[in-house]
Design an enzyme around this catalytic site. Structure first.
Site, mmCIF file in Angstrom:
data_model
loop_
_atom_site.group_PDB
_atom_site.id
_atom_site.type_symbol
_atom_site.label_atom_id
_atom_site.label_comp_id
_atom_site.label_asym_id
_atom_site.label_seq_id
_atom_site.Cartn_x
_atom_site.Cartn_y
_atom_site.Cartn_z
ATOM 1 N N TYR A 178 0.981 -1.150 -0.013
ATOM 2 C CA TYR A 178 -0.217 0.011 0.040
ATOM 3 C C TYR A 178 0.871 1.102 0.009
ATOM 4 O O TYR A 178 1.840 1.353 0.911
ATOM 5 C CB TYR A 178 -0.940 0.040 1.330
ATOM 6 C CG TYR A 178 -2.350 -0.125 0.800
ATOM 7 C CD1 TYR A 178 -2.926 1.011 -0.021
ATOM 8 C CD2 TYR A 178 -3.124 -1.073 1.085
ATOM 9 C CE1 TYR A 178 -4.293 0.936 -0.436
ATOM 10 C CE2 TYR A 178 -4.515 -1.231 0.922
ATOM 11 C CZ TYR A 178 -5.078 -0.346 0.037
ATOM 12 O OH TYR A 178 -6.280 -0.330 -0.535
ATOM 13 N N GLU A 216 -0.446 4.762 -0.597
ATOM 14 C CA GLU A 216 -1.192 6.023 -0.961
ATOM 15 C C GLU A 216 -0.182 7.244 -0.862
ATOM 16 O O GLU A 216 0.295 7.312 0.020
ATOM 17 C CB GLU A 216 -2.669 5.918 -0.245
ATOM 18 C CG GLU A 216 -3.648 5.259 -0.819
ATOM 19 C CD GLU A 216 -4.788 4.945 0.187
ATOM 20 O OE1 GLU A 216 -4.843 4.888 1.136
ATOM 21 O OE2 GLU A 216 -6.105 5.359 -0.224
ATOM 22 N N ASP A 237 -5.008 13.279 -26.172
ATOM 23 C CA ASP A 237 -4.868 11.902 -25.450
ATOM 24 C C ASP A 237 -4.051 10.838 -26.731
ATOM 25 O O ASP A 237 -4.604 10.611 -27.726
ATOM 26 C CB ASP A 237 -6.401 11.437 -25.366
ATOM 27 C CG ASP A 237 -6.607 9.892 -25.114
ATOM 28 O OD1 ASP A 237 -5.532 9.244 -24.994
ATOM 29 O OD2 ASP A 237 -7.734 9.356 -24.680
ATOM 30 N N THR A 257 -2.014 5.915 -22.330
ATOM 31 C CA THR A 257 -2.089 4.370 -21.740
ATOM 32 C C THR A 257 -0.531 3.799 -21.907
ATOM 33 O O THR A 257 0.252 4.887 -22.674
ATOM 34 C CB THR A 257 -2.940 3.256 -22.558
ATOM 35 O OG1 THR A 257 -2.366 3.522 -23.811
ATOM 36 C CG2 THR A 257 -4.222 3.770 -22.461
ATOM 37 N N LYS A 285 -0.248 0.250 -25.133
ATOM 38 C CA LYS A 285 -0.396 0.011 -26.523
ATOM 39 C C LYS A 285 0.858 0.157 -27.159
ATOM 40 O O LYS A 285 1.779 -0.721 -26.994
ATOM 41 C CB LYS A 285 -1.411 1.158 -27.061
ATOM 42 C CG LYS A 285 -2.582 0.941 -26.155
ATOM 43 C CD LYS A 285 -3.864 1.924 -26.741
ATOM 44 C CE LYS A 285 -5.133 1.380 -25.712
ATOM 45 N NZ LYS A 285 -6.265 2.533 -25.855
ATOM 46 N N ARG A 308 -0.270 -2.761 -18.633
ATOM 47 C CA ARG A 308 -1.456 -2.228 -18.656
ATOM 48 C C ARG A 308 -1.699 -0.939 -17.703
ATOM 49 O O ARG A 308 -1.554 -1.312 -16.511
ATOM 50 C CB ARG A 308 -2.629 -3.206 -18.477
ATOM 51 C CG ARG A 308 -4.254 -2.649 -18.772
ATOM 52 C CD ARG A 308 -5.164 -3.837 -18.984
ATOM 53 N NE ARG A 308 -4.591 -4.749 -20.090
ATOM 54 C CZ ARG A 308 -5.053 -4.013 -21.150
ATOM 55 N NH1 ARG A 308 -5.478 -3.313 -21.505
ATOM 56 N NH2 ARG A 308 -4.347 -5.070 -22.311
HETATM 57 C C1 LIG Z 1 -7.231 2.991 -25.018
HETATM 58 C C2 LIG Z 1 -7.520 4.207 -25.033
HETATM 59 C C3 LIG Z 1 -7.917 4.729 -23.831
HETATM 60 C C4 LIG Z 1 -8.093 4.056 -22.575
HETATM 61 O O1 LIG Z 1 -7.687 3.059 -22.063
HETATM 62 P P1 LIG Z 1 -8.010 2.145 -20.724
HETATM 63 O O2 LIG Z 1 -6.803 1.703 -20.349
HETATM 64 O O3 LIG Z 1 -8.427 1.035 -21.756
HETATM 65 O O4 LIG Z 1 -8.923 2.651 -20.048
HETATM 66 C C5 LIG Z 1 -8.316 6.024 -23.533
HETATM 67 N N1 LIG Z 1 -8.066 6.921 -24.903
HETATM 68 C C6 LIG Z 1 -7.951 6.480 -26.025
HETATM 69 C C7 LIG Z 1 -7.750 7.324 -27.114
HETATM 70 C C8 LIG Z 1 -7.535 5.168 -26.096
HETATM 71 O O5 LIG Z 1 -7.431 4.744 -27.284
#
Ligand SMILES: *Cc1c(COP(=O)(O)O)cnc(C)c1O
Length: 439
Positions: free
Chosen positions: A58, A60, A204, A230, A233, A239
């Site tokens: 933990y 926080e 994003d 993220t 990817k 993740r």
């Molecule tokens: C994959 C993705 C997310 C979210 O990711 P998670 O980890 O699945 O919540 C947010 N924005 C875009 C543009 C994405 O492609």
């Protein structure tokens, strides 16, 4: 990879049911072609860290200021994750704690705007993400959403429309980026429009983050007030999510520190939105695994990998075009290809199903101006990050397009599906995953 002598023997003895399930997933990953554009395979060292004892801790709070004792080692890991991310993306601020990309977006939105404010984001059906204002998501429920779209002719963001909508609805914040946008995100053009109406600009980069880190995609840092991503990817980490700012600045909303009266920095507000605002204890095993991934991404090898991801996507796009597939925007600048199947007389759903039976994993996807529902769709999205991690190159891209075409041309043909599945298995065997488990 299941053949490794010592692999998972403790799990096997303790819970054979879950062990069998894990082995089935191991084998699925081994023997299928993973073309889902948002997926990748982490390195074995990342798996080791993500599966390690830091899951027990933990912590926080933030490094040096935790609510729990015993945090000295997880602090070191989180500090390294932050330092490496800053170097990777050339930014002044980073928060590596968001559990996912969606939570990174939630924290950014809750910091920069108030419930009920207007936001603008790319329409989900045009390549946007749920968290960019979809009515079924918190973003669509808490904020007043104006969606922009891509142009019918070019398949790229229609900036005439973006400007018109921006002037008409005066959003407080504009989101750029998406999940099925094959082209570079046009940060500079979005910044111009955001400036014209005095809006914040949020990028994003969940999808192209790995390409941004290696300079194969423009950087949002000079143009955006806040950047979310993220880590799993194209960045090929565990993740999770992350929030960044190119520059940290004093917050423009007049929030002051209670005792000193000092104006707080935006970074302080972002940190408090993540914790205690929307999360509790951070996933320290994942944060440490993010640090390992960022270390890998800083190596020259990772740049070669991302270049190959883009080369492979272009090879695949060319092969698809030569077989009369229609690609949204006519091609790709990135790792993503969005195929419009309308002229092939097959739905996204049917194509996805048939390809899955043949060992090729893709996802059905809406195409811009789609006449079909999100459950059926007229398109499918493919991407090259995962198969490139396995070491596949241009020859394999051409072969894979041949296989896809064989299946899509006749989705009901069981004999074709069976033959393709056998060929996929042979192809996968030439590019094994996780050889560390094979000794
Ligand atoms: C994959 C993705 C997310 C979210 O990711 P998670 O980890 O699945 O919540 C947010 N924005 C875009 C543009 C994405 O492609």
């Amino acid at each position: 990879m299941a053949s490794g002598k010592g692999a998972f023997t403790f799990l096997k003895n303790a819970d054979s049911k879950l062990y069998e399930i894990l082995m089935r997933e191991v084998s699925r990953e081994d023997y299928t072609l993973e073309l889902i554009a948002s997926e990748n395979f982490v390195s074995y060292p990342i798996l080791e860290m993500a599966g390690g004892v830091m899951t027990n801790k933990y912590a926080e709070g933030y490094p040096g200021a935790r609510y729990y004792g015993g945090c000295e080692h997880v602090d070191e890991a989180e500090n390294l994750a932050r330092d490496r991310a800053k170097q990777l993306f050339n930014c002044e601020y980073v928060n590596v704690q968001p559990h996912s990309g969606s939570q990174a977006n939630m924290a950014a939105l809750m910091t920069f705007i108030k419930v009920g404010d207007t936001i603008m984001g790319l329409d989900l059906a045009h390549g946007g993400h749920l968290t960019h204002g979809s009515p079924v998501n918190f973003s669509g429920k808490l904020y007043n959403v104006v969606s922009y779209q891509v142009s019918r002719e070019t398949g790229r963001v229609d900036f005439t429309e973006v400007r018109k909508l921006a002037k008409e609805h005066k959003p407080k914040l504009v989101i750029c980026g998406g999940s099925a946008y094959p082209r570079h995100i046009e940060f500079e053009q979005f910044r111009e429009i955001a400036d014209e109406i005095g809006a914040f600009l949020m990028a994003d980069i969940a999808h192209p983050a790995g390409l941004v880190a290696t300079g194969l995609h423009p950087s949002p840092m000079p143009y955006c007030d806040v950047v979310t991503t993220t880590t799993h990817k194209t960045l090929r980490g565990p993740r999770g999510g992350m929030i960044m700012m190119g520059k940290d600045v004093e917050n423009p909303w007049g929030v002051v520190a209670p005792k000193s009266g000092r104006t707080k920095m935006v970074s302080e507000l972002l940190n408090s939105t993540v914790m205690p605002g929307i999360q509790g204890g951070p996933l320290m095993h994942i944060i440490a695994a993010k640090a390992v991934a960022f270390g890998e991404a800083l190596e020259p090898k990772f740049k070669l990998y991302t270049q190959e991801v883009v080369n492979n996507a272009q090879a695949m796009a060319d092969a698809l075009l030569s077989k009369d597939y229609q690609l949204v925007s006519g091609g790709t600048d990135t790792h993503v290809i969005l195929i419009d199947l309308t002229n092939k007389d097959v739905t996204g759903k049917a194509a996805e199903k048939a390809l899955e039976k043949a060992g090729i994993t893709v996802n059905k996807n809406m195409v811009p101006f789609d006449q079909r529902s999100p459950f059926i769709t007229s398109g499918m999205r493919v991407g090259t990050p995962a198969i490139t991690t396995r070491g596949m190159g241009k020859d394999e891209m051409n072969r894979i397009v041949d296989l896809i075409d064989d299946v899509v041309a006749d989705v009901e043909n069981a004999a074709t599906i069976k033959r393709v599945k056998a060929e996929v298995k042979v192809l996968c065997e030439s590019f094994p995953l996780y050889q560390e488990l094979h000794n």
